[in-house]
Design a protein around this motif. Sequence first.
Motif, PDB file in Angstrom:
ATOM      1  N   ARG A 101       1.039  -1.552   0.373  1.00  0.00           N
ATOM      2  CA  ARG A 101       0.532  -0.500   0.012  1.00  0.00           C
ATOM      3  C   ARG A 101       0.774   1.128   0.061  1.00  0.00           C
ATOM      4  NH1 ARG A 101      -2.627  -3.313   4.357  1.00  0.00           N
ATOM      5  NH2 ARG A 101      -2.124  -1.651   6.062  1.00  0.00           N
ATOM      6  N   PHE A 102       2.111   1.433   1.002  1.00  0.00           N
ATOM      7  CA  PHE A 102       2.860   2.382   0.747  1.00  0.00           C
ATOM      8  C   PHE A 102       3.420   2.454  -0.541  1.00  0.00           C
ATOM      9  CE2 PHE A 102       7.810   3.734   2.417  1.00  0.00           C
ATOM     10  CZ  PHE A 102       7.201   4.574   2.167  1.00  0.00           C
ATOM     11  N   ASP A 103       4.109   1.694  -1.429  1.00  0.00           N
ATOM     12  CA  ASP A 103       4.329   1.759  -2.900  1.00  0.00           C
ATOM     13  C   ASP A 103       3.577   2.299  -3.816  1.00  0.00           C
ATOM     14  OD1 ASP A 103       6.784   1.397  -4.384  1.00  0.00           O
ATOM     15  OD2 ASP A 103       5.332  -0.074  -5.400  1.00  0.00           O
ATOM     16  N   ALA A 104       2.549   1.787  -3.452  1.00  0.00           N
ATOM     17  CA  ALA A 104       1.238   2.298  -4.587  1.00  0.00           C
ATOM     18  C   ALA A 104       0.662   3.862  -3.806  1.00  0.00           C
ATOM     19  CB  ALA A 104      -0.216   1.587  -3.894  1.00  0.00           C
ATOM     20  N   ALA A 105       1.726   4.212  -2.739  1.00  0.00           N
ATOM     21  CA  ALA A 105       0.358   5.456  -2.195  1.00  0.00           C
ATOM     22  C   ALA A 105       1.685   6.529  -2.917  1.00  0.00           C
ATOM     23  CB  ALA A 105       0.385   6.011  -1.120  1.00  0.00           C
ATOM     24  N   LEU A 106       3.496   5.516  -3.160  1.00  0.00           N
ATOM     25  CA  LEU A 106       4.418   6.420  -3.090  1.00  0.00           C
ATOM     26  C   LEU A 106       3.822   7.462  -5.336  1.00  0.00           C
ATOM     27  CD1 LEU A 106       7.445   4.816  -2.374  1.00  0.00           C
ATOM     28  CD2 LEU A 106       6.487   7.100  -1.314  1.00  0.00           C
ATOM     29  N   MET A 107       3.583   5.125  -5.908  1.00  0.00           N
ATOM     30  CA  MET A 107       3.457   5.756  -7.506  1.00  0.00           C
ATOM     31  C   MET A 107       2.490   7.293  -7.747  1.00  0.00           C
ATOM     32  SD  MET A 107       3.493   1.954  -8.122  1.00  0.00           S
ATOM     33  CE  MET A 107       3.872   2.156 -10.156  1.00  0.00           C
ATOM     34  N   THR A 108       1.857   7.441  -6.805  1.00  0.00           N
ATOM     35  CA  THR A 108       0.923   8.630  -7.433  1.00  0.00           C
ATOM     36  C   THR A 108       1.865   9.560  -6.590  1.00  0.00           C
ATOM     37  OG1 THR A 108      -0.237   8.987  -4.536  1.00  0.00           O
ATOM     38  CG2 THR A 108      -1.481   7.618  -6.365  1.00  0.00           C
TER      39      THR A 108
END
Length: 737
Positions: free
Chosen positions: A44-51
């Motif tokens: 989830r952290f990685d997905a948030a960073l990608m935004t």
Amino acid sequence: MRPGSGGCEHARMVHALEHLVVRHTFRVPSPTGPAGDGASAARRFDAALMTAGFKLSAELIGRLSTLAEPVVVETAVRTLATVREVVGDHVRHNVYFVDFPENVPDTLDFWMECVARAVDDGDARAGTLDQLRAGVLDLLTLPSYGRYLHTYEEMLAAHDELIAAAGDRLTVLHLGGTAEEELTALYLALAGSATPLGEEHLRDLAVLAGHGADGPQPAEIPVRENRAVVNHARLRTGAAPLLDTVTDVLRLACALADGDVTLREPTRFRALSRPFRRLLLAGLDAVVAGSPAKLSDVAAHGEAWKRLGERLHPHEYPWWPHAAEVFAVARGERKVPSFDSRVEELLGRGEVAGAAELLSAAAPGRLFRAVDRLLRTAAEGKERELVLAAVERAAPEVSGRVVLSVREHVQNRAGVDPGARRVFVNRAGKAWVAADTRLPLEDAVRERLISVLDAETRRRLPAPGRLLIDPDVLDVALPLSGRAASAGLGVLPRGSVSPVEGELLRFFTYWREARRTTDHDLSALVLDEDYATVTWLSYTALTDVEGAHSGDITAAPDGASEFIDLRLGAVRGTFVVPQVHVFSGEGFDEVAEGFFGFMLRESAQAGRPFEPRTVRMKSDLRGPGRVALPLAFRRNDEGRWHAHWLHLYLRGTPSANRVEEHRVSIAVLLRGLMGRTPLTVGHLVALMEESGTETTVWDGSTVPEAPVTYIGLERPDGLAPGSRVFTPENLRDLLPA
């Protein structure tokens, strides 16, 4: 204090400092905490960073996955806040025209609409009609002009979601060492930097020095203002300051007064405690007693010394007589010829070789900075040969940064153009242009100088082992001064050239006023190959060349943004020069916050006006003058666009700066800059290859299994342990000492 509370406070302080590590290195200090299954939280952290255009490295995801979920969440919250600030996504970017870049009106139609609204407004009607009768209309008096007419949420609702594209930026965050290891490494890198730091990095060094002054220290602190910051921190820990010139003492006094340690701006000294007064006077006394010749440095900052003397009261400490001499020189009561005056005296008598010999023996760095003048002044034959011989003897004693700076200077002294212009840029980025009246250096002299300088650089370069090179880094200018670039994301030193790939180019600027109403304006000037104006986009020209301006915002109590959208294929010209003007209110050094950047998109992506994953560059605007020129874009003969990095500020006018009034001066400045060839990373790589270094050009995906020295724009994921990495964040470390 409760048991253990000191440890908790230390942990909180370290966490507060970790954002400096992420911002400077794109490494996340290795989180600590209880073990657990953090894999889901890490994803989830990685997905948030990608935004926001960032991503976790495989190694960092692996580390997070072994920790308890609360630890991962805490790390994510801190890191996301940092990277969003780095990219400019920590503020709300609203626009005047709610569905920009769609439906931006023609300029005159928009102004007439504002007038019509004012006439319909009971409070503004009379004043507007009076202005119309007089034939002069002030746009700022129109109620609907320059003020947001919708909320940020309403603006978001008017835009579709961004469609992801393969070309969107993804900056990888890597796993670092422990927090203490990373903080210590960053402190040592900044404190020991061989190049002067920019204002932002100098502030960060002050914070890090406060944390690490009683820990490991760099073997040498060659930049004097860095030493002043470290000395200030050393005093707070009870350690003795590092002082070997009188100016070191003056800089430390400025640090104690929260003043300017670069000595560019005057410091208002305040009353000092007796221990600090004694420490400064004792330091002065020791420096002068050890080398009385150092009194010659006092005159350069005479007024500052006089003001400091009023606070130190040296007459109260007769046991430090050498310290009192400093203030006697500053007041003019004692005459001490400066070193520069001795050199000028020799030159005035025509003894050029004698001046070169004096400089070579006592101040080799100054010899290098004066070598052009000495060679132009020296008579042909023996005298010129003596100057060149002095340069050769002094070369091993000169810093690597100065050797490279002179190399860059000499390579730009070929031939003479009767219409040539010299571009001057001071340490704050302020630029001006003057006619170049210097006689050229003869080719044989230039070639010999270049040979000496390259040999000295080659001798100092370390053996890098196997070298892995990102080809896009070869045209990046060497960071010979930290002030040649602003802090931010994707920022390269002044003189660098980088490719621009994309259909749509979007500039943005944001500012937030500190104390008074402030209006900054974003503009873009289009020039042809002869630097003549083709067109421009600004609040006075909202649409042209299939481009659009987002609308003029005239006040920013809560922050304001302006954007310019351009389809590169439609540009009729060779250069696009974005710029930010201070129309009224606070300058770039006064606003609470101000920055500039650009995005690249594909035509089908849509999205909000500001989409962090499409941001290629974001830099702080902090400099003198009223016109900022962060960079220029140039189309080459093959139709490809490249960014040319400027980081310049022009004086402008006190108010009402507009692109129309600065077209000529910007064209003259750009012509001068484009005529110069900077020293680049490619120069150092070529010297390494001449010394037998094995070089591999990186293909953008695969990395060797063995350790390498990598030089590129971003660190690749998966480099073997033991690899050395140089990216724009630490490119200064590549310069030989």
